[in-house]
Design a protein around this motif. Structure first.
Motif, PDB file in Angstrom:
ATOM      1  N   UNK A 244      18.852  21.013  23.797  1.00 48.18           N
ATOM      2  CA  UNK A 244      19.543  21.672  22.228  1.00 48.18           C
ATOM      3  C   UNK A 244      19.957  20.812  21.223  1.00 48.18           C
ATOM      4  N   UNK A 245      19.313  20.137  21.002  1.00 48.32           N
ATOM      5  CA  UNK A 245      19.524  18.768  19.995  1.00 48.32           C
ATOM      6  C   UNK A 245      18.179  18.582  18.904  1.00 48.32           C
ATOM      7  N   UNK A 246      17.890  19.895  19.229  1.00 48.10           N
ATOM      8  CA  UNK A 246      16.095  18.986  18.574  1.00 48.10           C
ATOM      9  C   UNK A 246      16.093  20.485  17.539  1.00 48.10           C
ATOM     10  N   UNK A 247      15.804  20.043  16.381  1.00 47.28           N
ATOM     11  CA  UNK A 247      15.218  21.088  15.115  1.00 47.28           C
ATOM     12  C   UNK A 247      13.942  20.954  14.683  1.00 47.28           C
ATOM     13  N   UNK A 248      13.601  21.952  15.464  1.00 50.47           N
ATOM     14  CA  UNK A 248      12.085  23.102  15.157  1.00 50.47           C
ATOM     15  C   UNK A 248      12.116  23.199  13.900  1.00 50.47           C
TER      16      UNK A 248
END
Length: 219
Positions: free
Chosen positions: A150-154
């Motif tokens: 959960x360390x990527x922003x889409x």
């Protein structure tokens, strides 16, 4: 974060002037019995930025034409939201308005600023912007967190120059929160994910602590 769905309406004539762009939209909550309840005690034009604090007790909301983000106390059970307070106002030098939003595990709000080619991270306690993600298209529409950690922003975007899906690796150990499924009792589950033509932005160089001012910028 209790397995219910909060959604808002949209006045499609909000750009047509005062006579047609009326405050006639409502904010609703759908429970697990598929019963809808209106939870805001006033009407507005364009619902956006609906997201929650990590503990689920604060709802964030923006009526996009006002360019103002508000926080409300959110009830654990039934009943309306209360205690509206202003969190952030979009600066007059930026075009467009706030669109979709999401909170991270630290409770900061990530907002897509449609028309301004960026996503900003806002501290709800001070209203300060500490991180900016710049995009090569004009209108990002929403954002959320993903990836195994959960360390990527889409980030989604719209036309005429957009329509693509972007992904950026978060700096400083920033992570999102797993979201509960509709009808659940607050226990979030993680599923598998697939990629469909994503364009990846370069990752930021990690720093021990993000700078307080000016905001950290990602391109």
């Amino acid at each position: 974060r209790e397995g219910r769905l909060v959604f808002g309406m949209y006045n499609n004539y909000h750009r047509a002037g005062a006579s047609e762009g009326q405050n006639n939209a409502g904010l609703y909550r759908l429970n697990i019995n598929l019963e809808a309840e209106e939870i805001l005690d006033y009407r507005y034009r364009v619902s956006n930025c609906i997201c929650f604090s990590p503990d689920g007790r604060t709802l964030f909301f923006c009526d996009t034409p006002t360019r103002k983000l508000y926080a409300f106390d959110y009830p654990k059970g039934e009943g309306p939201v209360k205690n509206r307070r202003l969190i952030w106002t979009m600066p007059p030098n930026l075009p467009g308005g706030p669109d979709g939003a999401q909170t991270d595990s630290q409770g900061f709000i990530w907002m897509a600023l449609s028309g301004a080619s960026r996503v900003v991270r806002v501290d709800p306690s001070t209203g300060a912007v500490d991180t900016v993600v710049h995009l090569p298209v004009k209108s990002p529409t929403s954002c959320t967190f993903g990836g195994a950690d959960l360390d990527e922003l889409f980030i989604t975007t719209r036309g005429p120059d957009g329509g693509g899906l972007y992904r950026v690796k978060m700096p400083f150990g920033i992570k999102g929160l797993p979201e509960p499924e509709f009808g659940s009792t607050g226990t979030a589950t993680m599923g598998t994910s697939r990629s469909y033509g994503q364009e990846q932005l370069p990752a930021a160089v990690p720093m021990e602590n993000p700078p307080a001012s000016p905001p950290f910028e990602l391109y």
